[in-house]
Write an enzyme that holds these catalytic residues in place. Structure first.
Site, PDB file in Angstrom:
ATOM      1  N   ASP A   1      -4.637  -1.636  41.268  1.00 17.86           N
ATOM      2  CA  ASP A   1      -4.360  -1.852  42.527  1.00 17.86           C
ATOM      3  C   ASP A   1      -2.879  -1.542  42.958  1.00 17.86           C
ATOM      4  OD1 ASP A   1      -4.546  -2.986  45.142  1.00 17.86           O
ATOM      5  OD2 ASP A   1      -4.677  -4.940  44.777  1.00 17.86           O
TER       6      ASP A   1
ATOM      7  N   ASP B   1       5.050  -3.181  41.932  1.00 20.07           N
ATOM      8  CA  ASP B   1       4.703  -4.544  41.460  1.00 20.07           C
ATOM      9  C   ASP B   1       4.232  -4.580  39.945  1.00 20.07           C
ATOM     10  OD1 ASP B   1       4.773  -7.331  41.478  1.00 20.07           O
ATOM     11  OD2 ASP B   1       2.484  -7.598  42.226  1.00 20.07           O
TER      12      ASP B   1
END
Length: 325
Positions: free
Chosen positions: A215, A198
Site C-alpha cells: 500500500d 509510512d
C-alpha cells in the site's frame, strides 16, 4: 458525505460496488486490519484472491488518490515489488454510492525482521531503488511532511478535542509546546522526493524472493530519511549498525545525503504528535473506541507527558552518524 461516515458501507454495498466495477465476488468479505480506510479480502469463482480498499471519505482529494495509483504503476513498471491497484478499462479508482475504492491482487508474506541485518541491507537496496524512481519527478497534489500540519495543526486538534483531562492540561501542553518548538527548529529540509511515507515493519511483507509493500496510502513528499528511520530499533549502538547496513544497500541505487540523519528525531516527533491528533480526530468513528480502548483515559495522557519528556531529551542528543569506513 460526512468525514467519518462508513455507516452505510454495508457488505451488500461493497459487493455491489465491486461487481459494478467488473469484479466477481464468489466469497464472503474478510475484513483486514485497517482503521483509516475499510479493507476487505475476497475471491472470485476461480478462487483468485483480491483485496479491496474503500477510501475514507474526504481524507484525500481524488487527484491525490490517483497520484498514489500513478506512483504505484511507475514503480511496478520498473519491476519493483509494489502491489499496484488493478485496472478495469484503463481505470483503477472506482466509485459506488459516494464511496471511492480500488482493488489489488492479494499478496501475503512474513513480517520483516528489523533485527536481521541481511534483511535490512535488502530493504536498503529496495528503498534505494524506489527512491531512484521517486526522485524523477515530484508529486503535484500530495502534501509533504511539514511542521505546520504535523506539529502545529496537530497540537491545535488535540487542544480543541477537549480530551486532555483538566488536571493535566498545563503539564501536557507545556511539554508539547517545548517539544514542538525544538523539532520545528531542527526540521530544515534541503531536498524532498516522493516517498512511501509510512515505511515501518508492519507495512513490509517478506516472501522468499524478498520484501514488498502492499500500500502507498500515506505517500507524500519529504526527505529520503523518512523511509529509513522507522526501520531502526534498539539502543544507539544498534541503530548506528542498522543505519549503516541500510545505507550500504541503499547507496547501490541512490545517493544519500548524510546530513539528513539530523532530521530523524524531528520526524519522530512529527509522527508521535500527529498520532495523538489522529486519534482525537477519528474518535467519533465507532471503530476507534473499539480498537483503542486505552485512549482518552487519564493514564494515557500521563503516559504521553512522559513520552514527550523522553522525546525532548532525544531531540537534544547528537544525531546518528555513519560508521567510519
Amino acid at each position: 458525505m460526512a468525514q467519518f461516515d462508513f455507516k452505510s458501507l454495508s457488505p451488500d454495498t461493497i459487493i455491489d460496488g465491486l461487481e459494478s466495477a467488473g469484479f466477481s465476488v464468489d466469497s464472503g468479505l474478510l475484513a483486514l486490519n485497517s482503521y483509516e480506510n475499510r479493507v476487505y479480502q475476497f475471491h472470485d469463482e476461480n478462487l483468485t484472491k483480491y483485496v479491496t480498499k474503500f477510501y475514507r471519505p474526504q481524507r484525500w482529494e481524488l487527484a491525490q488518490i490517483q497520484e498514489e495509483h500513478t506512483f504505484s504503476f511507475e514503480l511496478d513498471e520498473q519491476e519493483l515489488p509494489i502491489v499496484a491497484p488493478l485496472k478495469k478499462n484503463g481505470t483503477s479508482l472506482f466509485e459506488h454510492q459516494g464511496y471511492h475504492f480500488a482493488v489489488f491482487p492479494c499478496r501475503g508474506g512474513r513480517i520483516f525482521e528489523v533485527d536481521n541485518l541481511d534483511q535490512l541491507e535488502w530493504m536498503g537496496r529496495f528503498v534505494g531503488r524506489i527512491h531512484a524512481v521517486a526522485a524523477l519527478k515530484p508529486f503535484e497534489h500530495r502534501p509533504s511532511f511539514n511542521t505546520d500540519e504535523m506539529l502545529y495543526q496537530a497540537s491545535d486538534i488535540i487542544k480543541q478535542s477537549g480530551f486532555v483531562p483538566q488536571g493535566l492540561i498545563k503539564p501536557f501542553f507545556t511539554i508539547l509546546e517545548q517539544v514542538i518548538d525544538i523539532a520545528a527548529n531542527q526540521y530544515q529540509v534541503k531536498q524532498q522526493i516522493r516517498l512511501h511515507g509510512d515505511c515501518h515493519a508492519g507495512n513490509i511483507l517478506w516472501r522468499d524472493e524478498g520484501p514488498h509493500f502492499v500500500d502507498l496510502d500515506d505517500c507524500r513528499m519529504g526527505p529520503a530519511i523518512q523511509d529509513l528511520w522507522m526501520m531502526l530499533s534498539g539502543d544507539r549502538q544498534q541503530q548506528l549498525l542498522q543505519i549503516d547496513t541500510l545505507l550500504m544497500g541503499y547507496e547501490e541505487f541512490f545517493s544519500f545525503e548524510s546530513s539528513q540523519l539530523t532530521l530523524i528525531e524531528s520526524l519522530r516527533t512529527m509522527r508521535v504528535v500527529n498520532y495523538m491528533a489522529w486519534l482525537c480526530k477519528r474518535w467519533q468513528d465507532p471503530a476507534f473506541p473499539r480498537n483503542f480502548p486505552w485512549f482518552n483515559t487519564e493514564k494515557y495522557w500521563e503516559q504521553q507527558i512522559l513520552m514527550l519528556k523522553e522525546q525532548m531529551w532525544a531531540l537534544q542528543q547528537p544525531p546518528l552518524s555513519l560508521l567510519p569506513i
